[in-house]
Scaffold this active site. Structure first.
Site, PDB file in Angstrom:
ATOM      1  N   CYS A 173       0.856  -1.182   0.000  1.00 42.24           N
ATOM      2  CA  CYS A 173       0.000   0.000   0.000  1.00 42.24           C
ATOM      3  C   CYS A 173       0.897   1.238   0.000  1.00 42.24           C
ATOM      4  CB  CYS A 173      -0.955  -0.011   1.193  1.00 42.24           C
ATOM      5  SG  CYS A 173      -0.220   0.483   2.759  1.00 42.24           S
ATOM      6  N   CYS A 190       3.110  21.715  -8.406  1.00 41.27           N
ATOM      7  CA  CYS A 190       2.875  22.344  -9.712  1.00 41.27           C
ATOM      8  C   CYS A 190       2.961  23.855  -9.611  1.00 41.27           C
ATOM      9  CB  CYS A 190       1.505  21.950 -10.239  1.00 41.27           C
ATOM     10  SG  CYS A 190       1.339  20.189 -10.483  1.00 41.27           S
TER      11      CYS A 190
HETATM   12 ZN    ZN Z   1       1.131  -1.130   3.609  1.00 44.98          ZN
END
Ligand code: ZN
Length: 344
Positions: A173, A190
């Protein structure tokens, strides 16, 4: 006139020709519901690709209005949208409905936060990250892990881009790779270093491809971290391992969902603007508020958002109760204005 299936097979014929898709794959795309979170350079391009490709539902959540500086790189918006301060989710929804009437399109003008994220994920098969700030991505990571929904991370600045699919239970993740959010202001944005339109377009293309693959049951992109620079045309892809010790996917602690949602203050991508979200889901009667505020400042209401000059500061007020103060990074000032004029 052919029947609906013949019309659709004609419309998607070039896509159906691909052995990886075919008629069956096209049907699966038509049963897939996608959340596009954020409708800037990444989100507008992803939403356009997926609506054209014939997904079942494309839900777009964005908190912002179209500004002239967006037009250089963002799809779906025009000069009139910027002039009218149109909410991006609304402008995108209107445009996309003209592109493909077979797709359900939901534009939601709101700021995703720990208090409302579950509502936006309801009925969704996968999420595409088009957010412009780090904090929101950690909330999204936790929320998707908790619900077992795959999401595709993406980011772009300058001429560089990065993308990766997070597949709960299968790959790493966000927190396996970046355990904690970087300190505010420590990353280029940006607004501090600029961005070439082609870089976010390429990231969005990679993310949309991952969405189509996930819809077809192809999880091969999970944990494959792609980064590139469009200027030098250099690409790298590395396979990242899941960390057993990861706080979020390893230990199941979703710290970014547990936060006190008491008025959520965000500096917007170094954009010289501060946003205050109300402590809980709310809705404002903006036409009534416009009358009240007209007593103390200059006010304009376009039927969707209210813009006003209060104490010399340009503010935008949204129906969900958010207040955006432009031209400052001073969170205290923004809080004061929210307290004074909106009562939180
Ligand atoms: Zn993780």
């Amino acid at each position: 006139m052919g029947n609906v299936n013949e019309v659709l097979e004609g419309r998607y014929s070039r896509q159906i020709l691909l052995p990886r898709i075919g008629v069956e794959g096209q049907e699966r795309l038509g049963q897939t519901s996608v959340l596009v979170l954020g409708c800037g350079a990444l989100g507008s391009v992803m939403a356009e690709i997926l609506v054209l490709a014939g997904l079942g539902l494309v839900r777009i959540v964005d908190r912002d209005v179209v500004e002239p500086s967006n037009l250089q790189r963002q799809a779906l918006f025009d000069e009139e949208d910027a002039r009218l301060c149109m909410p991006k989710a609304e402008a995108a929804q209107r445009r996309l409905r003209l592109y493909n009437s077979h797709v359900r399109i939901e534009g939601i003008v709101a700021d995703m936060n720990p208090g409302n994220v579950a509502r936006f994920l309801d009925g969704i098969s996968l999420v595409l990250d088009g957010t412009d700030n780090v904090e929101t991505r950690y909330v999204l990571n936790d929320a998707c892990l908790r619900s077992g929904i795959p999401w595709v991370y993406g980011g772009s600045v300058g001429t560089a881009g990065i993308a990766m699919t997070v597949m709960p239970g299968l790959g790493p993740c966000l927190r396996c790779i970046f355990p904690d959010p970087p300190a505010p202001g420590s990353l280029p944005t940006c607004d501090t270093v600029g961005v070439l339109g082609t870089a976010p377009h390429l990231v969005a293309s990679l993310q949309a491809t991952e969405a189509i693959k996930l819809a077809l049951g192809d999880h091969s992109g999970a944990g494959r971290l792609i980064s590139f620079d469009v200027w030098t045309a250099t690409f790298t892809a590395i396979d990242v391992k899941r960390q057993e010790s990861c706080v979020a996917c390893g230990r199941g602690r979703y710290e970014f969902l547990d936060r006190d949602a008491l008025s959520w203050v965000t500096s917007l991508c170094g954009r010289n603007a501060v946003q205050i979200s109300p402590p809980r889901d709310s809705s404002l009667d903006l036409s009534a508020l416009a009358e009240t505020l007209a007593e103390v400042g200059q006010v304009a209401f376009n039927g969707l958002v209210l813009t006003a000059t209060l104490e010399g500061h340009d503010v935008v007020i949204f129906p969900d109760g958010r207040l955006l103060v432009r031209g400052t990074t001073d969170k205290t000032l923004a809080r004061q204005l929210a307290a004074r004029y909106l009562g939180y």
